[in-house]
Write a protein that holds these residues in place. Structure first.
Motif, short mmCIF file in Angstrom:
data_model
loop_
_atom_site.label_atom_id
_atom_site.label_comp_id
_atom_site.label_asym_id
_atom_site.label_seq_id
_atom_site.Cartn_x
_atom_site.Cartn_y
_atom_site.Cartn_z
N TRP A 12 2.33 -6.07 -69.13
CA TRP A 12 2.91 -7.20 -69.92
C TRP A 12 3.77 -8.31 -68.53
O TRP A 12 3.17 -9.84 -68.26
N GLN A 13 4.14 -7.63 -67.25
CA GLN A 13 4.87 -8.29 -66.73
C GLN A 13 3.91 -8.79 -65.49
O GLN A 13 3.43 -9.71 -65.09
N HIS A 14 2.78 -8.52 -65.33
CA HIS A 14 1.14 -8.10 -64.24
C HIS A 14 1.26 -9.58 -64.82
O HIS A 14 0.10 -9.74 -64.75
N GLY A 15 0.16 -9.21 -66.00
CA GLY A 15 0.14 -10.33 -67.66
C GLY A 15 0.68 -12.00 -67.52
O GLY A 15 0.58 -12.72 -67.80
N ILE A 31 10.78 -3.12 -54.93
CA ILE A 31 8.79 -3.09 -54.78
C ILE A 31 8.03 -3.15 -56.43
O ILE A 31 8.02 -3.32 -56.96
N LYS A 32 7.86 -4.87 -55.95
CA LYS A 32 7.01 -4.88 -56.98
C LYS A 32 4.87 -4.83 -57.54
O LYS A 32 4.75 -5.64 -57.09
N PRO A 33 4.54 -3.53 -57.64
CA PRO A 33 3.07 -3.23 -58.01
C PRO A 33 2.08 -3.94 -58.22
O PRO A 33 2.80 -5.02 -58.90
N TYR A 34 1.77 -4.41 -58.05
CA TYR A 34 0.13 -5.38 -58.57
C TYR A 34 -0.40 -4.24 -59.79
O TYR A 34 -0.53 -3.15 -59.90
N PRO A 35 -1.16 -4.96 -60.54
CA PRO A 35 -2.02 -4.06 -61.51
C PRO A 35 -2.68 -3.16 -60.72
O PRO A 35 -3.50 -3.64 -59.33
N VAL A 36 -3.32 -1.97 -60.91
CA VAL A 36 -4.24 -1.03 -60.42
C VAL A 36 -5.82 -1.83 -60.71
O VAL A 36 -5.97 -2.76 -62.07
#
Length: 296
Positions: free
Chosen positions: A156-159, A139-144
């Motif tokens: 960085w992955q979120h961006g 499961i890949k979390p989103y930014p908080v």
């Protein structure tokens, strides 16, 4: 300590996003999320990883067979639209049963229930019922979410993940990585690149006002902003705290505690805390937070 606690939708959203290398959801003792709606409603769609609350032949709530309440760090219950702790709603009744059965922490009830949560975060709806350990790991979390619908913080992955920009409707990036890579490839009104190393003597203070100006420009148009760094725990945290001090006129301590609620992995270095103390003085006119406080 109260046995039941009402939480806002973004509090559950942030609980679902915790984790660094792997989602915290892969830890079986991290979160028990219970859907107290009818089984037909649950089967139609529910919040990711939620379990439908079992009932006996008299329609009374029971404890899921694998709940292990004494081990669970967080327990959250929701129904369709409970908005308070007054009245015998399904979420309230189910939460009382869970608390009485031995939950080691207060049982949280989702304010607004599934209706409000799914309206705010439709990308966290699913029909999936059973998860293997491997699926939970993946499961890949989103930014908080720091300010609902407006300010997010991540790594960085979120961006650079297109699905995150789409789902959260991100329009502005504050890139705190030294590297220039970002989903928005060209500098412009929607990209602020802060090229500062994560070191105690690095000057991040000089970027606090540009970051707040960038935030003001985007918030005026209700454009969501994502602040991100390599790991999302030091430089972006510092920038977000600076933004909160300026935006809400909060003290450093108040802003720090708010961000910590959103992301408990945050670890801004001590040099950045000292710079935030100077920023607190710049904005509020005096230093109001003791940065020797062990909780900072």
């Amino acid at each position: 300590m109260p046995s039941l606690k009402l939480i806002e939708p973004n509090a559950l959203y942030n609980l679902l996003q915790q984790g660094r290398n792997y989602s915290c959801l892969s830890d079986i003792n991290y979160l028990l999320l219970i859907d107290a709606r009818k089984k037909s409603e649950y089967n139609e769609s529910h919040v990711v990883t939620a379990k439908n609350a079992p009932r006996n032949d008299k329609s009374s709530f029971m404890i899921p067979y694998d709940a292990e309440l004494e081990c669970k760090k967080h327990v959250v219950v929701y129904d369709s639209n409970t908005s308070d702790l007054v009245g015998l709603t399904p979420a309230f009744e189910c939460a009382q049963v869970i608390w009485s059965a031995g939950s080691r922490n207060p049982v949280m009830i989702l304010k607004g229930g599934y209706e409000e949560f799914s309206a705010l975060y439709p990308f966290l709806r699913t029909q999936k019922i059973i998860y293997t350990p491997r699926e939970l790991d993946e499961i890949k979390p989103y930014p908080v979410e720091i300010i609902q619908g407006l300010l997010y913080m991540g790594n960085w992955q979120h961006g650079n993940a297109p699905y995150i920009q789409k789902d959260l409707k991100i329009r502005g990036h504050i890139n705190c990585c030294v590297e220039a890579e970002t989903y928005f490839p060209e500098p412009g009104p929607h990209l602020l690149h802060i090229q500062v190393e994560d070191e105690n003597d690095a000057d991040l203070h000089s970027y606090f006002k540009p970051a707040c100006d960038f935030k003001d420009f985007h918030f005026e148009e209700e454009f969501p902003v994502l602040v991100f760094g390599n790991l999302g725990i030091s430089r972006p945290v510092t920038i977000v705290i600076a933004i909160l001090i300026q935006h809400f006129r909060w003290t450093l301590k108040e802003a720090y505690e708010h961000v910590f609620k959103c992301n408990q992995s945050m670890r801004p270095n001590r040099g950045f805390i000292e710079q935030l103390s100077k920023w607190e003085e710049d904005i509020l006119g005096s230093k109001q937070t003791d940065i020797d406080d062990p909780n900072l």
